[in-house]
Scaffold this motif. Sequence first.
Motif, PDB file in Angstrom:
ATOM      1  N   HIS A  46       0.823  -1.211   0.000  1.00 23.71           N
ATOM      2  CA  HIS A  46       0.000   0.000   0.000  1.00 23.71           C
ATOM      3  C   HIS A  46       0.858   1.262   0.000  1.00 23.71           C
ATOM      4  O   HIS A  46       1.860   1.345   0.722  1.00 23.71           O
ATOM      5  N   ASP A  47       0.451   2.245  -0.786  1.00 24.43           N
ATOM      6  CA  ASP A  47       1.084   3.567  -0.794  1.00 24.43           C
ATOM      7  C   ASP A  47       0.252   4.483   0.094  1.00 24.43           C
ATOM      8  O   ASP A  47      -0.771   5.023  -0.329  1.00 24.43           O
ATOM      9  N   TYR A  48       0.702   4.673   1.320  1.00 20.88           N
ATOM     10  CA  TYR A  48      -0.101   5.411   2.295  1.00 20.88           C
ATOM     11  C   TYR A  48      -0.226   6.894   1.949  1.00 20.88           C
ATOM     12  O   TYR A  48      -1.228   7.522   2.287  1.00 20.88           O
ATOM     13  N   ARG A  49       0.759   7.467   1.286  1.00 19.95           N
ATOM     14  CA  ARG A  49       0.670   8.884   0.954  1.00 19.95           C
ATOM     15  C   ARG A  49      -0.277   9.133  -0.210  1.00 19.95           C
ATOM     16  O   ARG A  49      -0.874  10.203  -0.314  1.00 19.95           O
ATOM     17  N   ALA A  50      -0.422   8.160  -1.102  1.00 24.69           N
ATOM     18  CA  ALA A  50      -1.345   8.310  -2.228  1.00 24.69           C
ATOM     19  C   ALA A  50      -2.789   8.047  -1.804  1.00 24.69           C
ATOM     20  O   ALA A  50      -3.714   8.702  -2.281  1.00 24.69           O
ATOM     21  N   ARG A  51      -2.966   7.071  -0.911  1.00 20.84           N
ATOM     22  CA  ARG A  51      -4.315   6.744  -0.409  1.00 20.84           C
ATOM     23  C   ARG A  51      -4.234   6.674   1.111  1.00 20.84           C
ATOM     24  O   ARG A  51      -3.953   5.627   1.683  1.00 20.84           O
ATOM     25  N   ARG A  52      -4.464   7.795   1.750  1.00 24.20           N
ATOM     26  CA  ARG A  52      -4.309   7.883   3.200  1.00 24.20           C
ATOM     27  C   ARG A  52      -5.519   7.263   3.911  1.00 24.20           C
ATOM     28  O   ARG A  52      -6.659   7.683   3.681  1.00 24.20           O
ATOM     29  N   PRO A  53      -5.304   6.297   4.786  1.00 26.62           N
ATOM     30  CA  PRO A  53      -6.415   5.688   5.532  1.00 26.62           C
ATOM     31  C   PRO A  53      -7.086   6.722   6.441  1.00 26.62           C
ATOM     32  O   PRO A  53      -6.423   7.619   6.966  1.00 26.62           O
ATOM     33  N   PRO A  54      -8.383   6.611   6.642  1.00 29.10           N
ATOM     34  CA  PRO A  54      -9.085   7.567   7.511  1.00 29.10           C
ATOM     35  C   PRO A  54      -8.865   7.273   8.991  1.00 29.10           C
ATOM     36  O   PRO A  54      -8.600   6.144   9.383  1.00 29.10           O
ATOM     37  N   MET A  55      -8.972   8.313   9.791  1.00 34.34           N
ATOM     38  CA  MET A  55      -8.955   8.173  11.241  1.00 34.34           C
ATOM     39  C   MET A  55      -9.747   9.345  11.830  1.00 34.34           C
ATOM     40  O   MET A  55     -10.111  10.283  11.121  1.00 34.34           O
ATOM     41  N   THR A  56      -9.994   9.306  13.111  1.00 37.99           N
ATOM     42  CA  THR A  56     -10.839  10.303  13.769  1.00 37.99           C
ATOM     43  C   THR A  56     -10.005  11.176  14.704  1.00 37.99           C
ATOM     44  O   THR A  56      -9.145  10.665  15.435  1.00 37.99           O
ATOM     45  N   PHE A  57     -10.268  12.488  14.640  1.00 38.77           N
ATOM     46  CA  PHE A  57      -9.708  13.396  15.638  1.00 38.77           C
ATOM     47  C   PHE A  57     -10.838  13.779  16.586  1.00 38.77           C
ATOM     48  O   PHE A  57     -11.777  14.474  16.197  1.00 38.77           O
ATOM     49  N   ALA A  58     -10.784  13.289  17.817  1.00 40.22           N
ATOM     50  CA  ALA A  58     -11.840  13.506  18.805  1.00 40.22           C
ATOM     51  C   ALA A  58     -11.401  14.580  19.800  1.00 40.22           C
ATOM     52  O   ALA A  58     -10.677  14.298  20.768  1.00 40.22           O
ATOM     53  N   ARG A  59     -11.808  15.803  19.503  1.00 41.55           N
ATOM     54  CA  ARG A  59     -11.551  16.969  20.357  1.00 41.55           C
ATOM     55  C   ARG A  59     -10.074  17.267  20.581  1.00 41.55           C
ATOM     56  O   ARG A  59      -9.567  18.306  20.150  1.00 41.55           O
ATOM     57  N   ASP A  60      -9.360  16.370  21.270  1.00 40.38           N
ATOM     58  CA  ASP A  60      -7.957  16.648  21.590  1.00 40.38           C
ATOM     59  C   ASP A  60      -7.039  15.448  21.392  1.00 40.38           C
ATOM     60  O   ASP A  60      -5.917  15.413  21.895  1.00 40.38           O
ATOM     61  N   HIS A  61      -7.533  14.429  20.657  1.00 43.31           N
ATOM     62  CA  HIS A  61      -6.681  13.267  20.419  1.00 43.31           C
ATOM     63  C   HIS A  61      -7.158  12.503  19.187  1.00 43.31           C
ATOM     64  O   HIS A  61      -8.294  12.676  18.730  1.00 43.31           O
ATOM     65  N   TYR A  62      -6.254  11.690  18.646  1.00 39.03           N
ATOM     66  CA  TYR A  62      -6.569  10.850  17.485  1.00 39.03           C
ATOM     67  C   TYR A  62      -7.039   9.476  17.957  1.00 39.03           C
ATOM     68  O   TYR A  62      -6.548   8.939  18.949  1.00 39.03           O
ATOM     69  N   GLU A  63      -7.982   8.917  17.192  1.00 35.38           N
ATOM     70  CA  GLU A  63      -8.469   7.574  17.501  1.00 35.38           C
ATOM     71  C   GLU A  63      -9.146   7.010  16.256  1.00 35.38           C
ATOM     72  O   GLU A  63      -9.319   7.685  15.242  1.00 35.38           O
ATOM     73  N   GLY A  64      -9.565   5.759  16.350  1.00 38.30           N
ATOM     74  CA  GLY A  64     -10.354   5.140  15.269  1.00 38.30           C
ATOM     75  C   GLY A  64      -9.627   5.004  13.951  1.00 38.30           C
ATOM     76  O   GLY A  64     -10.219   5.180  12.886  1.00 38.30           O
ATOM     77  N   TYR A  65      -8.335   4.677  14.000  1.00 39.59           N
ATOM     78  CA  TYR A  65      -7.578   4.477  12.762  1.00 39.59           C
ATOM     79  C   TYR A  65      -8.108   3.255  12.019  1.00 39.59           C
ATOM     80  O   TYR A  65      -8.307   2.192  12.612  1.00 39.59           O
ATOM     81  N   GLU A  66      -8.355   3.395  10.703  1.00 37.70           N
ATOM     82  CA  GLU A  66      -8.881   2.301   9.885  1.00 37.70           C
ATOM     83  C   GLU A  66      -7.835   1.882   8.864  1.00 37.70           C
ATOM     84  O   GLU A  66      -7.785   2.435   7.760  1.00 37.70           O
ATOM     85  N   PRO A  67      -6.991   0.932   9.200  1.00 37.89           N
ATOM     86  CA  PRO A  67      -5.931   0.522   8.266  1.00 37.89           C
ATOM     87  C   PRO A  67      -6.504  -0.228   7.072  1.00 37.89           C
ATOM     88  O   PRO A  67      -7.543  -0.892   7.180  1.00 37.89           O
ATOM     89  N   PRO A  68      -5.848  -0.109   5.925  1.00 42.05           N
ATOM     90  CA  PRO A  68      -6.300  -0.886   4.761  1.00 42.05           C
ATOM     91  C   PRO A  68      -6.085  -2.369   5.016  1.00 42.05           C
ATOM     92  O   PRO A  68      -5.131  -2.764   5.699  1.00 42.05           O
ATOM     93  N   ARG A  69      -6.971  -3.185   4.476  1.00 47.22           N
ATOM     94  CA  ARG A  69      -6.860  -4.632   4.666  1.00 47.22           C
ATOM     95  C   ARG A  69      -7.035  -5.331   3.320  1.00 47.22           C
ATOM     96  O   ARG A  69      -7.725  -4.839   2.419  1.00 47.22           O
ATOM     97  N   LEU A  70      -6.410  -6.468   3.215  1.00 46.99           N
ATOM     98  CA  LEU A  70      -6.520  -7.308   2.028  1.00 46.99           C
ATOM     99  C   LEU A  70      -6.557  -8.738   2.531  1.00 46.99           C
ATOM    100  O   LEU A  70      -5.532  -9.295   2.932  1.00 46.99           O
ATOM    101  N   VAL A  71      -7.749  -9.339   2.539  1.00 44.18           N
ATOM    102  CA  VAL A  71      -7.930 -10.627   3.205  1.00 44.18           C
ATOM    103  C   VAL A  71      -8.704 -11.599   2.325  1.00 44.18           C
ATOM    104  O   VAL A  71      -9.383 -11.210   1.365  1.00 44.18           O
ATOM    105  N   VAL A  72      -8.595 -12.869   2.684  1.00 43.71           N
ATOM    106  CA  VAL A  72      -9.384 -13.939   2.072  1.00 43.71           C
ATOM    107  C   VAL A  72     -10.287 -14.518   3.155  1.00 43.71           C
ATOM    108  O   VAL A  72      -9.803 -14.942   4.206  1.00 43.71           O
ATOM    109  N   ARG A  73     -11.588 -14.506   2.913  1.00 45.10           N
ATOM    110  CA  ARG A  73     -12.558 -15.021   3.885  1.00 45.10           C
ATOM    111  C   ARG A  73     -13.212 -16.298   3.364  1.00 45.10           C
ATOM    112  O   ARG A  73     -13.406 -16.464   2.158  1.00 45.10           O
TER     113      ARG A  73
END
Length: 292
Positions: A46-73
Motif C-alpha cells: 500500500h502507498d499510504y501517501r497516495a491513499r491515506r487511511p481515515p482516522m478520527t480526531f476527537a476533540r484533543d486526540h486521534y483515535e479510530g484508525y482504519e488501516p487498509p486490509r486485504l484478506v481472504v474469507r
Amino acid sequence: MVLALDGFLDAGNAGALACRHLVRTGAFSTDGGGVVVATFDVDQLHDYRARRPPMTFARDHYEGYEPPRLVVRLLRDAGGTPYLLLHGSEPDIRWEAFSRGVREVVERFGVALVVSMGSVPMAVPHTRPIAITHHANNPELLTGSSPWRGELRVPSSAQALLEVRLGDWGHDAQGFVAHVPHYLAQLDYPRASVSLLEHVELAARLTIDLTDLRSEADEREEEIDRYLSANDEVRDVVTALEQQYDTFARAEQEGSSLLAEDEPLPTGEEIGRQFEQFLAGLEGPDETGGPA
C-alpha cells in the motif's frame, strides 16, 4: 473464489458493495465477518501517501484508525456451499508478488475457478439495463458476447494482471465488469452490484440472497429520480444518453451497427503514394486546358 479489489475497477463502489453484501450474508459465524483464512501484508503493498487511511480526531486526540486490509474469507452461499472471497484495497506496488501470493491461496485451498468483479464509468443512462463486459483467461469460460470490437489499450490493474498470471499458471479465471453511468460513478450504486452478483451466481454456481441489496438499489433509484425531477440540466443529459443508447441498440438489433467496419489500416507507403497522386492532380491542367 470471488475477487473484488477497491480502487481502479470500482465505479459506483459496485464491487465493494457486493463484497460487503457477501460478507454480511455468507458468514459462517454470527459475527458477520466470516472466517479469515489468509491475509496479505498490506505494509508491503500500500502507498499510504497516495491513499491515506481515515482516522478520527476527537476533540484533543486521534483515535479510530482504519488501516487498509486485504484478506481472504471463507463464506458460504444461501445453500450452504462454501467459497472464498478475496477483497480489500488494490495493491499500489508489487503486483507480481501479490499475484504469486494469490496463486499460493488458490493452490493451497484447491480453488477451481476465480471470478472477479469490477465496474467502470461509461456514458450510459441509468434508465437502461446494466451492460456487462465478460472476460476470461480461458475462452470456454465466457458466458456472454463482448460489446467491444477489436482491441482496446487500457490502463492495467492488479486485478487484471492477476487474471493473466493465473492463466499462465494453468488456473481458470474469469470476470465481469459493470458499466456504471458516469454521472453516478462517485456514488454508491447497488444496482450495478446486483447485476455483478447475478453473473457471479451463474459463473460460480452459487446461490446468493440478493433481497436486501435489491432493496438498497430500489431506494437509490428513487433518490436519483427525485434529484432528476428537480434538476432540468441533469435530466436533459440523461435524456440525450437514452436517445444515444436506444439508437445503438436499435442498430444492433437490425444488424446495422453504427460503428465502422474493421478494416486493415494502410501502410505508410500506401498513404504516401495516394498523397503523391493527389498532388499530381493539383498540378495538372484543368478541363479547359489551362493550368490548374
